[in-house]
Design a protein around this motif. Structure first.
Motif, PDB file in Angstrom:
ATOM      1  N   ARG A 183       7.308  -0.987  -3.895  1.00  0.00           N
ATOM      2  CA  ARG A 183       7.570  -0.425  -2.572  1.00  0.00           C
ATOM      3  C   ARG A 183       6.974   0.977  -2.452  1.00  0.00           C
ATOM      4  N   TYR A 204       9.695  -3.922   2.482  1.00  0.00           N
ATOM      5  CA  TYR A 204       9.456  -4.727   1.289  1.00  0.00           C
ATOM      6  C   TYR A 204       8.125  -5.480   1.385  1.00  0.00           C
ATOM      7  N   CYS A 222       4.185  -5.364   5.977  1.00  0.00           N
ATOM      8  CA  CYS A 222       5.199  -5.491   4.930  1.00  0.00           C
ATOM      9  C   CYS A 222       5.703  -6.930   4.963  1.00  0.00           C
TER      10      CYS A 222
END
Length: 400
Positions: A183, A204, A222
């Protein structure tokens, strides 16, 4: 080439020459395609009317200016190879995530001519900003393996933690590692890969990106939290963040429109691509393309974009000037088209078959499958190399 294209090519060639001189002074690829909305498969629409030239926008400091403010891909015309890469042999480099190898294909014979052993779980093969090196992203091996595209030989791997994907800032100042599980966005030296700054993110699965026309910001997808980030390039800072308006969204590849006004984000769960205004970063709209939309690749004339639909074995064709989907090509016997790139002459779209241990070569004029080549297990982000352009922004080949 039609007269209008010839004239345009001449203008761009002159512009390229002038810019190169200034820089020197200052420094240093199924069956036949379907009909969609009445458009015949393989048909290329008429060239758009001439638009008034827009005043150039100041770009990211140190970034080579775009050749045409109306077309960020103006340097990517067929076979316009940089002197840096013009003597490199034409090859398709295929990272096999479950075989820990890179299959090397000769595009003239459609045969695998070499297999290079690399680190654990290679995800993408990425051209460096200066286009002299291909970096293999060994995600679980926590290394980057350099390949010399002139010889096809691998060099000594460099330790880099969680390198799922790799990009380069438009001025060549930083490499940006997409550390998906960590991350983080890791800004590194583009040559040595020494860590310079780590930018933690709250989403994430950071994985894909593209830069604005002026290079001052980039949009990041993401995957595992269904979010998008807007990152200030110079400040190396996340300046905006939003969750996509679709439950279970899984955004993948990101590409900017030729005129720089919109970003397109493929979404494998929403089965289409999101259309986003990057400047305002307002709520995007979804354009359905097909099941498992994954990769986005712009044609050499900047008129169309190919969208690989991994979940249904198809490729959708989006027309930028008409702002709609015009064709859909079906792979015979199905398949799982994933990531790839367009040949230097623009005639073949190369895509990995993620779940079929194969690679597809598709004719970009007709949508006909030209070849289906067996490779290792889990082929993913293949790179077609060399490609036209002056410098690379990374991934499997984003050139400007």
């Amino acid at each position: 080439m039609r007269p209008t294209e010839t004239a345009r090519a001449l203008i761009l060639a002159v512009a390229f020459s002038v810019l190169a001189s200034l820089a020197a002074c200052g420094s240093a690829t199924h069956e036949h395609g379907d009909q969609v909305h009445g458009t015949r498969a393989g048909h290329v629409p008429p060239a758009p009317p001439q638009r008034a030239k827009k005043k150039a926008v100041p770009g990211l400091p140190g970034m080579p200016p775009v050749l045409d403010p109306q077309d960020v891909y103006a340097a990517d015309r067929p076979n316009r190879l940089s002197p840096v890469v013009k003597d490199f042999p034409s090859r398709i480099y295929v990272p096999n995530t479950e075989s820990d190898t890179v299959s090397v294909i000769d595009p003239k014979t459609y045969e695998v001519v070499d297999t290079i052993r690399v680190g654990r779980q290679p995800q993408h093969v990425v051209p460096s900003w200066d286009m002299k090196t291909l970096w293999v992203n060994n995600n679980r091996g926590h290394t980057l393996t350099p390949i010399d595209p002139r010889t096809g030989k691998a060099g000594r791997s460099v330790d880099v933690h969680d390198p799922y994907n790799l990009y380069f800032t438009p001025n060549g100042k930083y490499a940006v590692v997409m550390a998906s599980l960590d991350r983080e966005l890791a800004f590194r030296d583009p040559h040595t890969m020494k860590l310079l700054k780590t930018v933690p993110v709250s989403c994430y699965g950071v994985n894909h990106a593209d830069f604005s026309l002026d290079g001052r910001y980039f949009i990041v997808s993401c995957e595992f939290s269904g979010e998008l980030l807007k990152v200030d390039t110079a400040q190396m800072k996340v300046v905006a963040q939003q969750r996509l308006p679709f439950r279970g969204a899984m955004p993948q590849d990101v590409k900017i429109s030729p005129d720089g006004k919109r970003f397109y984000v493929a979404d494998m769960m929403a089965d289409g691509m999101w259309v986003l205004d990057g400047d305002t970063f307002a709520r995007p709209e979804l354009l359905p393309t097909g099941k498992g939309a994954h990769g986005l690749y712009v044609s050499r004339d900047s008129r169309e974009m190919y969208v690989s639909n991994r979940g249904e074995g198809t490729v959708s064709v989006f027309d930028f000037t008409q702002n709609r989907l015009t064709k859909k090509w079906h792979l015979p016997q199905g398949g799982s088209p994933d990531m790839g790139g367009v040949s230097a002459d623009g005639k073949i779209l190369w895509l990995s078959g993620r779940y079929n241990s194969e690679v597809y070569a598709i004719d970009t004029r007709t949508g006909v499958q030209l070849a289906r080549i067996k490779v290792g297990s889990g082929p993913h982000g293949l790179a077609v190399y060399p490609q036209p352009g002056r410098y690379s922004l990374g991934h499997t080949g984003i050139f400007r």
